[in-house]
Design a protein around this motif. Sequence first.
Motif, PDB file in Angstrom:
ATOM      1  N   GLY A   1       0.790  -1.222   0.000  1.00 44.17           N
ATOM      2  CA  GLY A   1       0.000   0.000   0.000  1.00 44.17           C
ATOM      3  C   GLY A   1       0.824   1.273   0.000  1.00 44.17           C
ATOM      4  N   ILE A   2       2.135   1.139  -0.146  1.00 48.21           N
ATOM      5  CA  ILE A   2       3.007   2.323  -0.140  1.00 48.21           C
ATOM      6  C   ILE A   2       3.113   2.821  -1.578  1.00 48.21           C
ATOM      7  N   THR A   3       2.068   3.521  -2.006  1.00 51.60           N
ATOM      8  CA  THR A   3       1.973   3.983  -3.390  1.00 51.60           C
ATOM      9  C   THR A   3       2.036   5.507  -3.503  1.00 51.60           C
ATOM     10  N   VAL A   4       1.741   6.207  -2.412  1.00 50.12           N
ATOM     11  CA  VAL A   4       1.791   7.671  -2.409  1.00 50.12           C
ATOM     12  C   VAL A   4       3.249   8.117  -2.493  1.00 50.12           C
ATOM     13  N   GLN A   5       3.533   9.125  -3.296  1.00 49.03           N
ATOM     14  CA  GLN A   5       4.917   9.527  -3.561  1.00 49.03           C
ATOM     15  C   GLN A   5       5.702   9.845  -2.290  1.00 49.03           C
ATOM     16  N   ASP A   6       5.107  10.641  -1.395  1.00 49.61           N
ATOM     17  CA  ASP A   6       5.810  10.990  -0.158  1.00 49.61           C
ATOM     18  C   ASP A   6       6.058   9.759   0.716  1.00 49.61           C
ATOM     19  N   SER A   7       5.109   8.829   0.741  1.00 51.07           N
ATOM     20  CA  SER A   7       5.276   7.613   1.532  1.00 51.07           C
ATOM     21  C   SER A   7       6.413   6.757   0.972  1.00 51.07           C
ATOM     22  N   ARG A   8       6.468   6.648  -0.351  1.00 47.42           N
ATOM     23  CA  ARG A   8       7.574   5.902  -0.973  1.00 47.42           C
ATOM     24  C   ARG A   8       8.919   6.546  -0.652  1.00 47.42           C
TER      25      ARG A   8
ATOM     26  N   PHE B   1       7.261   2.636  11.012  1.00 49.48           N
ATOM     27  CA  PHE B   1       6.083   3.310  10.473  1.00 49.48           C
ATOM     28  C   PHE B   1       4.774   2.641  10.912  1.00 49.48           C
ATOM     29  N   TYR B   2       3.726   3.478  10.997  1.00 46.74           N
ATOM     30  CA  TYR B   2       2.362   2.995  11.194  1.00 46.74           C
ATOM     31  C   TYR B   2       1.630   3.270   9.895  1.00 46.74           C
ATOM     32  N   ARG B   3       1.313   2.220   9.141  1.00 47.58           N
ATOM     33  CA  ARG B   3       0.642   2.399   7.855  1.00 47.58           C
ATOM     34  C   ARG B   3      -0.822   2.758   8.082  1.00 47.58           C
ATOM     35  N   VAL B   4      -1.247   3.875   7.516  1.00 46.55           N
ATOM     36  CA  VAL B   4      -2.545   4.433   7.883  1.00 46.55           C
ATOM     37  C   VAL B   4      -3.229   5.071   6.675  1.00 46.55           C
ATOM     38  N   CYS B   5      -4.571   5.015   6.674  1.00 43.19           N
ATOM     39  CA  CYS B   5      -5.347   5.671   5.619  1.00 43.19           C
ATOM     40  C   CYS B   5      -5.622   7.121   6.007  1.00 43.19           C
ATOM     41  N   THR B   6      -6.474   7.813   5.264  1.00 42.83           N
ATOM     42  CA  THR B   6      -6.718   9.234   5.500  1.00 42.83           C
ATOM     43  C   THR B   6      -7.803   9.505   6.543  1.00 42.83           C
ATOM     44  N   ALA B   7      -8.496   8.478   7.024  1.00 47.86           N
ATOM     45  CA  ALA B   7      -9.576   8.689   7.999  1.00 47.86           C
ATOM     46  C   ALA B   7      -9.032   9.377   9.251  1.00 47.86           C
TER      47      ALA B   7
ATOM     48  N   GLU C   1      -9.903   9.352  12.404  1.00 46.30           N
ATOM     49  CA  GLU C   1      -9.695   8.491  13.574  1.00 46.30           C
ATOM     50  C   GLU C   1      -8.445   7.635  13.420  1.00 46.30           C
ATOM     51  N   CYS C   2      -8.243   7.092  12.230  1.00 47.06           N
ATOM     52  CA  CYS C   2      -7.057   6.265  11.984  1.00 47.06           C
ATOM     53  C   CYS C   2      -5.790   7.099  12.115  1.00 47.06           C
ATOM     54  N   GLN C   3      -5.831   8.344  11.625  1.00 52.48           N
ATOM     55  CA  GLN C   3      -4.685   9.239  11.740  1.00 52.48           C
ATOM     56  C   GLN C   3      -4.360   9.517  13.204  1.00 52.48           C
ATOM     57  N   GLN C   4      -5.383   9.693  14.020  1.00 48.96           N
ATOM     58  CA  GLN C   4      -5.169   9.949  15.448  1.00 48.96           C
ATOM     59  C   GLN C   4      -4.508   8.760  16.129  1.00 48.96           C
ATOM     60  N   VAL C   5      -4.981   7.559  15.785  1.00 48.58           N
ATOM     61  CA  VAL C   5      -4.395   6.340  16.355  1.00 48.58           C
ATOM     62  C   VAL C   5      -2.944   6.200  15.926  1.00 48.58           C
ATOM     63  N   ALA C   6      -2.671   6.500  14.662  1.00 46.46           N
ATOM     64  CA  ALA C   6      -1.306   6.400  14.151  1.00 46.46           C
ATOM     65  C   ALA C   6      -0.369   7.350  14.884  1.00 46.46           C
ATOM     66  N   ARG C   7      -0.827   8.583  15.112  1.00 47.30           N
ATOM     67  CA  ARG C   7       0.020   9.560  15.799  1.00 47.30           C
ATOM     68  C   ARG C   7       0.296   9.166  17.240  1.00 47.30           C
ATOM     69  N   ALA C   8      -0.641   8.440  17.839  1.00 41.48           N
ATOM     70  CA  ALA C   8      -0.477   8.017  19.233  1.00 41.48           C
ATOM     71  C   ALA C   8       0.296   6.707  19.367  1.00 41.48           C
ATOM     72  N   SER C   9       0.648   6.097  18.248  1.00 44.80           N
ATOM     73  CA  SER C   9       1.260   4.765  18.268  1.00 44.80           C
ATOM     74  C   SER C   9       2.731   4.771  18.645  1.00 44.80           C
ATOM     75  N   GLY C  10       3.372   5.937  18.545  1.00 45.80           N
ATOM     76  CA  GLY C  10       4.817   5.991  18.783  1.00 45.80           C
ATOM     77  C   GLY C  10       5.635   5.729  17.540  1.00 45.80           C
ATOM     78  N   ARG C  11       4.953   5.409  16.442  1.00 45.72           N
ATOM     79  CA  ARG C  11       5.620   5.221  15.152  1.00 45.72           C
ATOM     80  C   ARG C  11       5.228   6.353  14.208  1.00 45.72           C
ATOM     81  N   GLU C  12       6.000   6.526  13.169  1.00 49.46           N
ATOM     82  CA  GLU C  12       5.726   7.594  12.215  1.00 49.46           C
ATOM     83  C   GLU C  12       4.584   7.191  11.283  1.00 49.46           C
ATOM     84  N   PRO C  13       3.530   8.018  11.176  1.00 44.27           N
ATOM     85  CA  PRO C  13       2.437   7.684  10.248  1.00 44.27           C
ATOM     86  C   PRO C  13       2.936   7.631   8.808  1.00 44.27           C
TER      87      PRO C  13
END
Length: 209
Positions: free
Chosen positions: A15-22, A58-64, A66-78
């Motif tokens: 799922g790492i298809t977005v340019q910045d994510s790659r 990394f925490y692989r995350v979609c644009t939602a 709530e998911c973004q909030q969980v990713a930021r709290a995970s201790g890993r980089e979204p």
Amino acid sequence: MSADKDIDAWFAERGITVQDSRRLARAALEEAGLTRPGKTRLSEPKLPKAEELLAERFYRVCTATECQQVARASGREPLLVDPRSHCEHCGGSNNRRAEVAFLETCKRRGVNKVVVVGGSPAVREELEAKLGARLHLRMVDGTERRTGNQAQGDLEWGDLVLVWGATELHHKVSSHYTQPGSPHRHKVVHVVRRGVAALLEAGITHLER
């Protein structure tokens, strides 16, 4: 001779298809010495190490939201992924995202016993499977006769009562739970939309008030 893998194709499988994510993922692999600038392929023996590295960092995350909030709290980089099916929080499913959020909200609000009035047999089974390990659930078939005393028992037992009006629910059943003046009205949520996500989101909204 060992096989190798196209790095961009390997990213896409995750799922790492977005340019910045790659760019971020590629930089992490280069920092770890697993590849170098300009190289397009990764040797097969390095793939497990690369997978482990990305999972730790990394925490692989979609644009939602709530998911973004969980990713930021995970201790890993979204790390934004597309399609959403690669999101570690929701797996691309609105139902799954709502289930996780509902369980978290219930835990935070001290809600342990939930009554669901209505819904099809298949949906009630799904709720039992997804939520039953963490919550005490009482499922009420909205098509079968329910006495006032039985409904009163449900209202006294439950911490939250979700009356699912948009589903298989007879008025004679629902009216036992929604009649005005009941001392348990503060527990009752009348849900007017179909779908598991809508049901659980209505519960979350009520509990967060």
